[in-house]
Design a protein around this motif. Structure first.
Motif, PDB file in Angstrom:
ATOM      1  N   PHE A   4       0.774  -1.163   0.108  1.00  0.00           N
ATOM      2  CA  PHE A   4      -0.096   0.172   0.103  1.00  0.00           C
ATOM      3  C   PHE A   4       0.779   1.364  -0.050  1.00  0.00           C
ATOM      4  O   PHE A   4       0.411   2.391  -0.568  1.00  0.00           O
ATOM      5  N   VAL A   8      -1.035   3.054  -3.080  1.00  0.00           N
ATOM      6  CA  VAL A   8      -1.988   4.151  -2.580  1.00  0.00           C
ATOM      7  C   VAL A   8      -1.276   5.447  -3.181  1.00  0.00           C
ATOM      8  O   VAL A   8      -2.043   6.162  -4.117  1.00  0.00           O
ATOM      9  N   SER A  11      -1.479   5.582  -7.090  1.00  0.00           N
ATOM     10  CA  SER A  11      -3.070   5.672  -7.688  1.00  0.00           C
ATOM     11  C   SER A  11      -3.524   7.238  -7.298  1.00  0.00           C
ATOM     12  O   SER A  11      -4.120   7.945  -8.200  1.00  0.00           O
ATOM     13  N   LEU A  12      -3.136   7.786  -6.243  1.00  0.00           N
ATOM     14  CA  LEU A  12      -3.654   9.011  -5.735  1.00  0.00           C
ATOM     15  C   LEU A  12      -2.793   9.898  -6.598  1.00  0.00           C
ATOM     16  O   LEU A  12      -3.152  10.927  -7.330  1.00  0.00           O
ATOM     17  N   GLY A  15      -4.322  10.149  -9.988  1.00  0.00           N
ATOM     18  CA  GLY A  15      -5.246  11.188 -10.063  1.00  0.00           C
ATOM     19  C   GLY A  15      -5.147  12.478 -10.143  1.00  0.00           C
ATOM     20  O   GLY A  15      -5.657  13.271 -10.816  1.00  0.00           O
ATOM     21  N   VAL A  16      -4.125  12.839  -9.271  1.00  0.00           N
ATOM     22  CA  VAL A  16      -3.766  14.283  -9.025  1.00  0.00           C
ATOM     23  C   VAL A  16      -3.198  14.820 -10.309  1.00  0.00           C
ATOM     24  O   VAL A  16      -3.577  15.757 -10.994  1.00  0.00           O
ATOM     25  N   LEU A  19      -6.056  15.654 -12.608  1.00  0.00           N
ATOM     26  CA  LEU A  19      -6.725  16.640 -11.885  1.00  0.00           C
ATOM     27  C   LEU A  19      -6.032  17.956 -12.495  1.00  0.00           C
ATOM     28  O   LEU A  19      -6.699  19.016 -12.880  1.00  0.00           O
ATOM     29  N   PHE A  22      -6.429  18.672 -16.273  1.00  0.00           N
ATOM     30  CA  PHE A  22      -7.858  19.169 -16.452  1.00  0.00           C
ATOM     31  C   PHE A  22      -7.789  20.743 -16.154  1.00  0.00           C
ATOM     32  O   PHE A  22      -8.187  21.693 -16.791  1.00  0.00           O
ATOM     33  N   MET A  23      -7.327  21.005 -14.929  1.00  0.00           N
ATOM     34  CA  MET A  23      -7.143  22.622 -14.436  1.00  0.00           C
ATOM     35  C   MET A  23      -6.589  23.373 -15.284  1.00  0.00           C
ATOM     36  O   MET A  23      -6.921  24.619 -15.709  1.00  0.00           O
TER      37      MET A  23
ATOM     38  N   ARG B 108     -14.364  23.995 -11.759  1.00  0.00           N
ATOM     39  CA  ARG B 108     -13.406  23.400 -10.864  1.00  0.00           C
ATOM     40  C   ARG B 108     -13.728  22.695  -9.557  1.00  0.00           C
ATOM     41  O   ARG B 108     -12.952  21.848  -9.191  1.00  0.00           O
ATOM     42  N   PHE B 115     -12.501  13.985  -8.609  1.00  0.00           N
ATOM     43  CA  PHE B 115     -11.371  13.361  -8.523  1.00  0.00           C
ATOM     44  C   PHE B 115     -11.423  12.690  -6.902  1.00  0.00           C
ATOM     45  O   PHE B 115     -11.181  11.504  -6.751  1.00  0.00           O
ATOM     46  N   ASN B 119     -11.552   8.666  -5.940  1.00  0.00           N
ATOM     47  CA  ASN B 119     -10.551   7.747  -5.243  1.00  0.00           C
ATOM     48  C   ASN B 119     -11.173   7.444  -3.909  1.00  0.00           C
ATOM     49  O   ASN B 119     -10.550   6.020  -3.430  1.00  0.00           O
ATOM     50  N   LEU B 138      -6.202   2.538   7.739  1.00  0.00           N
ATOM     51  CA  LEU B 138      -5.160   3.041   6.743  1.00  0.00           C
ATOM     52  C   LEU B 138      -6.155   3.806   5.682  1.00  0.00           C
ATOM     53  O   LEU B 138      -5.826   5.198   5.514  1.00  0.00           O
TER      54      LEU B 138
END
Lengths: 67, 797
Positions: A4, A8, A11-12, A15-16, A19, A22-23, B108, B115, B119, B138
């Motif tokens: 993990f 983790v 994966s985050l 995703g960021v 994001l 996109f922004m 936004r 997002f 997640n 966790l």
């Protein structure tokens, strides 16, 4: 359990990245003219980038000489 | 507007532009006709080639082009250039061009919530499928870390609105939303820190995501309508050329024009302020201002009202009132009074929220109290009470109304009807009385040739050839009537005599098209037939008569008479049969009558069908007009409705108010400046795209196409939408009736909450999509009718 610690954040992180991408695209005006963008891709002159960034800051300092 | 001379246009462009730094100015033009990549290229190339233009950039979605040029140079002839390459264009206001900050914030927020939701849901699914306690803790912790900033960022929209509402002692839908989200987060955080098994991070963030979808769609709908309305031609004057006492001339913004200044108006310009004509003669089109369908001649000493259109000749007028006291301002203050006296409409969602929030919060409180008494376990009682709040959080309710309204607005948009906001749809569904204005609403506000069959084609062709030289509505109508076989006839000269008509010369023949008394003026003819006059003049005039006859034959030779004989014209004058100056426009040759054209304002497409459809739906229909008795009664008789003529703007408001007082919900449909106060006073209001600017902004709905069918269609869609909204509410209530007992009994786990909320949201969205009305046969009629209405718009009506 130790997996993990990698999975983790990865994966985050992905995703960021999505994001942030996109922004950025939103901010740089890529959604300002969706119909136009679909046509512009066929233009030969290569002027298909949006030019919104310069629109962002209207300069009010030289208003007085407007009239 | 487009017809202004170049100098004025340049100065108008300056007024409508703004500085954008590094010595550049920017203006935005609306170009409604562009529709493809080729148009974009032509426009960008043509404008980019102009001297001083730094950059021209088309936005196809908004049908606009923004142009930047060097501020130190003369403003480039943008509108003229576009016109040359075949695009009608008009300026947009610089001040209304501020970027849409709200939409950007919503999108936004939506991105962040999306997002976070995806997640957290990923982590939650692992937890639900049986992660061991260590992993669960966790994952809960990671979820909390994601949820905290996401809620703080994406939830602002709701928190702000809820706080504002609470501070004023009211409650709206955002209050239970905010309370639910914050409590869910707080409880989950507590559970996470104490290694509890249940955390609702996913519920809190997903809820926010769904609600933001509804909120964003709602905003996009309104924004699209606003943009479309903004893209319409501006019909009020932005500024005017003013002659100062010292003889210098300057182009001043309307607000800077003071009483006593002399304003110079070219033909085709709108009168900026109330004034008295100092010099010049012209015809004034007041259709948009007072509702009079017939242009009125004015001469020195005559009074003109702000907003009327100067048709035929240049005028110098002395301002009798500044803009803020002109007719327009009077209408605006009447409008404000009407708006103030109108009862505040509470949106259906707010009404629901005012019932919903107390019920839900009371239920949660009772649940807490019940569990406290039953078990004495404070933690458990709080957990269950919060679960009640989460499960009842108005996810479906928050989407129920906006989704339906967005779909409804989309349907109307397809048919050329713009909706200002969702509340307008709700109000429109309630109307039971429709009050129409006449000029420009029931009718197009444009005259049409009614006796085309009675006029021989050669005369019509000749009249049309002359008429193309004028922008007088009558001349336009005659030119349009002959469009099919349009002659390209060359005259030596064509002169427009303001208030009288057109005079065309070819060789020695003199044709006149205009007022009967002028066209048939006996002076020349009398000379010709009177042997006592000076022989040379008589000879000239006789030759001219012969020319007329020759002209007639040559027309026949060209095959344009289609077998008809040239009328017995120029055989000599007939002063005795000179008709009075009534409705007709007369074509004469050398003072002899050739043809009379009867012109009348024409009904909008589908006007009769619309009136019948509305009557069938049980709506009461009336018409009020500022126009004269005769044309109003003619239209009323044609449509079979009751109508009042010569109604002042104030009286229109009073009529609407009287109907409202008698318990009726009035839909006002009008286009003129004089209708604007009544539009503001009515329960719902609608205006055609050709309406005056004030009317357009006062109206809840603006329809772009010619057909009046838009009125019936909008009402139908609004009623369908109301039905679906009610179904959605019924569903939301049913959902809560099932969900609340489960929650109160403490059976809600995060998994149940997630499934229940997502499912209910999907159900209301799916229900909203059931809205009927896509591509009704009516819409096709409208599509055909769209062309003339847009043409009228372009022509600067």
């Amino acid at each position: 359990m130790i997996d993990f610690l990698y999975l983790v954040p990865i994966s985050l992180g992905l995703g960021v990245i999505g994001l942030v991408a996109f922004m950025w695209s939103l901010r740089s005006g890529q959604y300002a003219d969706l119909d136009g963008a679909a046509e512009r891709i066929l233009f030969d002159d290569g002027r298909d980038a949006p030019d919104a960034p310069a629109r962002a800051e209207p300069d009010l300092t030289d208003r007085p000489d407007d009239r | 507007m487009t017809q202004a001379p170049a100098g004025t246009a340049g100065e108008e462009l300056l007024l409508a532009s703004r500085t954008v730094g590094s010595g550049l100015r920017e203006a935005e033009l609306s170009v409604p006709d562009m529709h493809c990549g080729a148009c974009m290229r032509r426009i960008e190339t043509a404008l980019g080639a102009l001297a001083g233009v730094e950059r021209a950039r088309v936005n196809l979605s908004t049908r606009s082009v923004s142009v930047r040029w060097q501020a130190r140079r003369r403003p480039p002839p943008l509108v003229e250039t576009l016109q040359r390459i075949g695009f009608a264009a008009h300026l947009r206001d610089a001040d209304s061009e501020a970027k849409d900050g709200t939409l950007a914030e919503l999108v936004r927020s939506l991105a962040v919530a999306g997002f976070a939701a995806s997640n957290i849901m990923l982590l939650s699914v692992s937890v639900w499928s049986g992660a061991d306690p260590q992993t669960r803790d966790l994952f809960h912790a990671v979820s909390a870390v994601i949820a905290l900033p996401a809620l703080a960022y994406a939830g602002r929209v709701f928190f702000r609105s809820a706080w504002r509402s609470l501070r004023h002692g009211r409650t709206n839908m955002d209050v239970p939303i905010s309370v639910g989200v914050l409590l869910a987060f707080g409880l989950s955080l507590y559970e996470t820190l104490h290694h509890g098994p249940h955390a609702y991070f996913d519920a809190a963030v997903t809820l926010l995501f769904f609600l933001l979808v509804g909120r964003t769609l709602d905003h996009v709908m309104r924004e699209r309508a606003r943009q479309a309305v903004k893209g319409l031609a501006r019909l009020a004057a932005r500024g005017a050329r003013v002659r100062r006492p010292d003889g210098t001339e300057a182009y001043l913004p309307v607000n800077d024009i003071a009483t006593g200044m002399t304003v110079l108006l070219a033909a085709g310009e709108r009168v900026p302020v109330d004034g008295r004509v100092d010099a010049g003669t012209s015809d004034i089109d007041a259709a948009l201002v007072t509702g009079e369908s017939r242009p009125q001649p004015v001469a020195a000493g005559g009074l003109v009202r702000a907003g009327t259109l100067n048709l035929t000749g240049p005028l110098a007028i002395v301002a009798t009132a500044p803009a803020r006291e002109s007719f327009l301002a009077e209408m605006v203050s009447l409008m404000q009074a009407a708006e103030a006296s109108r009862s505040v409409y509470r949106r259906i969602a707010d009404r629901a929220a005012s019932l919903y929030a107390p019920t839900v919060h009371l239920t949660a409180l009772l649940t807490f109290a019940g569990w406290m008494i039953a078990t004495g376990d404070a933690h458990r009682a709080i957990t269950i009470a919060i679960a009640v709040l989460i499960i009842t959080c108005p996810c479906a309710l928050g989407l129920a109304v906006p989704m339906v309204q967005v779909v409804a607005a989309g349907r109307l948009f397809e048919n050329g009807i713009m909706v200002k906001d969702g509340a307008a749809l709700e109000r429109l569904a309630e109307v039971d009385t429709v009050v129409f204005d006449k000029t420009g609403t029931l009718t197009l506000g444009q005259p049409r040739l009614v006796d085309r069959g009675a006029i021989d084609p050669a005369s019509l062709a000749l009249a049309a050839a002359i008429a193309t030289h004028s922008r007088h509505p009558f001349a336009r109508a005659i030119a349009d009537a002959a469009r099919q076989d349009h002659p390209s006839m060359a005259f030596d000269s064509v002169a427009e005599h303001a208030g009288l008509g057109l005079e065309a010369r070819t060789g020695t023949a003199v044709y006149r098209l205009g007022r009967a008394s002028w066209a048939l003026a006996p002076d020349r003819g009398a000379i010709a037939s009177d042997p006592a006059v000076i022989p040379s003049v008589a000879r000239d005039l006789l030759r001219q008569d012969a020319q007329c006859a020759v002209r007639g034959r040559s027309l026949a030779a060209l095959g344009m008479t289609a077998g008809a004989e040239w009328p017995a014209a120029c055989d000599g004058p007939a002063p005795d049969r000179q008709p009075p100056d009534d409705d007709g426009v007369v074509l004469s040759c050398g003072g002899a009558h050739l043809a009379t054209f009867q012109l009348e304002d024409r009904l909008r497409a589908a006007a009769r069908a619309t009136i019948e459809a509305l009557a069938r739906d049980g709506l009461r229909i009336a018409a009020v007009s500022g126009d004269a008795e005769a044309p109003v009664q003619r239209i009323a008789a044609e449509l079979g409705i009751e109508a009042a003529a010569r109604v002042l703007p104030r009286e229109k408001v009073q009529q609407v108010a009287a109907l409202t007082a008698s318990g009726r919900k009035v839909l006002m449909v009008g286009d003129g400046l004089n209708d604007a106060p009544a539009l503001a006073a009515a329960h719902a209001s609608m205006a055609p795209a050709t309406a005056a600017d004030v009317g357009r902004s006062a109206a809840d709905f603006v329809f772009l196409r010619e057909s009046l069918g838009a009125v019936a269609q909008a009402i139908r869609v609004a009623r369908d939408a109301r039905r679906l909204v009610r179904q959605n509410f019924a569903f939301a209530v049913a959902y809560n009736v099932v969900a609340i007992p489960i929650a109160v009994l403490g059976q809600v786990t995060p998994l149940v909450a997630a499934v229940a909320m997502s499912a209910s949201s999907l159900v209301v969205v799916a229900n909203a999509l059931r809205l009927p009305g896509r591509r009704k046969p009516m819409a096709r009629d409208d599509a055909i009718g769209a062309a003339p209405a847009l043409a009228a718009l372009r022509a600067g009506r």
